[in-house]
Design a protein around this motif. Structure first.
Motif, PDB file in Angstrom:
ATOM      1  N   ILE A 171       5.272 -49.834  53.751  1.00  0.00           N
ATOM      2  CA  ILE A 171       4.050 -50.272  53.546  1.00  0.00           C
ATOM      3  C   ILE A 171       3.530 -51.458  54.261  1.00  0.00           C
ATOM      4  CG2 ILE A 171       2.534 -50.231  51.309  1.00  0.00           C
ATOM      5  CD1 ILE A 171       4.443 -48.997  49.847  1.00  0.00           C
TER       6      ILE A 171
ATOM      7  N   LYS B  19      11.862 -52.213  53.508  1.00  0.00           N
ATOM      8  CA  LYS B  19      12.122 -51.686  53.056  1.00  0.00           C
ATOM      9  C   LYS B  19      11.049 -49.964  52.631  1.00  0.00           C
ATOM     10  CE  LYS B  19      15.580 -53.458  50.466  1.00  0.00           C
ATOM     11  NZ  LYS B  19      15.507 -54.084  48.931  1.00  0.00           N
ATOM     12  N   THR B  20       9.980 -49.699  52.551  1.00  0.00           N
ATOM     13  CA  THR B  20       8.931 -49.193  51.849  1.00  0.00           C
ATOM     14  C   THR B  20       8.389 -48.581  53.247  1.00  0.00           C
ATOM     15  OG1 THR B  20       7.172 -50.250  50.979  1.00  0.00           O
ATOM     16  CG2 THR B  20       9.207 -49.612  49.988  1.00  0.00           C
TER      17      THR B  20
ATOM     18  N   ASP C  17       6.230 -54.190  55.344  1.00  0.00           N
ATOM     19  CA  ASP C  17       7.507 -54.054  53.924  1.00  0.00           C
ATOM     20  C   ASP C  17       8.516 -53.490  54.997  1.00  0.00           C
ATOM     21  OD1 ASP C  17       9.096 -52.689  51.423  1.00  0.00           O
ATOM     22  OD2 ASP C  17       8.718 -54.540  50.446  1.00  0.00           O
TER      23      ASP C  17
END
Length: 301
Positions: free
Chosen positions: A18, A15-16, A13
């Protein structure tokens, strides 16, 4: 231009950071559209569960590939080449009055070969230079830290965003990263260097020329054991940006820095090196660098 297998089998991801599940059929479909049978054979061999690639199997494969990439860096004496320009840049920074620790950040460091080489074979850490590597792949970062700990090396590796406030540095380096970005994405990547902290960047990548794909194919068939390394290694040379494209992107993204190409030729001959480097420096550093590095520095704009 088709992607490399390694760009698709591990995804995060944005942004995160993850890790995301990867659908095996979707990845195969991409290479089917390119009629790339070699890539399809590699994808087919990766175990899957419920249609999703087995992350453990992918991690093992990626570690093997990066161990093989380290062998390539060793055979091309890459650590020595990086040290030469890093050393010259640090001297320029000191001559221009920069005080305190200098942090070098290896972007997309993988298992950290370049930083570990600098930590093991130079006096940079004893001179107040922080050697760090950052990668989005936590498995590779864990391996980099394991290898550094095994040799008690004065360097650190982090899973995260190399340009984030807590990880950013004075000088950014990378090897084989730029060709993963295309078009506007390349400009966006270089624009992330645009901060007051950034003093310089040196990004090594394959240098495209007429015989590069053949040479890469020959080398990878002889030296690499995994089909993924052979496939992506050859494709990397086809995806590599030429000097004009790199410098143009840098001028657009970070006009505050003087940019150019470093180390494109072998000694004083017209023969191209396998790797050249896109470089960028604060203008006040340029006179010292040209005096130290001479012709290797080339023209900076």
């Amino acid at each position: 231009m088709q992607p490399e297998i390694s760009d698709l089998v591990v995804q995060h991801d944005p942004k995160t950071l993850i890790r995301l599940p990867v659908n095996k059929s979707e990845i195969a479909g991409i290479f089917e559209r390119f009629e790339n049978k070699k890539a399809l054979r590699v994808i087919e061999r990766i175990p899957a569960k419920d249609g999703l690639l087995d992350s453990i199997a992918v991690d093992r494969l990626m570690l093997t590939v990066h161990w093989e990439m380290q062998r390539l860096a060793e055979e091309f004496y890459h650590g020595r080449r990086v040290l030469q320009i890093v050393r010259a840049t640090i001297e320029a920074l000191h001559s221009n009055g920069l005080k305190g620790p200098i942090r070098i950040v290896d972007v997309g460091c993988g298992i950290g070969y370049t930083i570990r080489w600098l930590a093991a074979r130079s006096a940079l850490p004893q001179e107040g230079v922080e050697l760090t590597g950052v990668d989005l792949n936590s498995t590779l970062i864990n391996e980099a830290n394991r290898l550094a700990a095994a040799e008690a090396l004065p360097c650190r590796f982090f899973h995260g965003d190399a340009f984030s406030a807590d990880l950013r540095g004075h000088m950014y380096i990378s090897t084989g990263v730029l060709h993963h970005f295309r078009g506007d994405d390349l400009v966006a990547f270089l624009r992330r260097h645009n901060s007051e902290t950034t003093q310089a960047f040196v990004h090594y990548d394959f240098q495209p020329w007429a015989l590069a794909p053949f040479g890469s194919w020959f080398f990878h068939v002889i030296r690499m054991r995994t089909a993924l390394a052979r496939h992506d290694g050859v494709l990397s040379t086809a995806r590599a940006h030429n000097a004009d494209a790199l410098v143009s992107a840098a001028q657009t993204a970070v006009p505050e820095l003087a940019s150019g190409i470093y180390g494109a030729k072998i000694w004083n001959t017209p023969a191209p090196r396998v790797f050249h480097a896109l470089v960028g420096f604060r203008p006040e550093l340029v006179p010292h660098l040209k005096q130290t590095l001479g012709r290797k520095m080339g023209e900076l704009q």
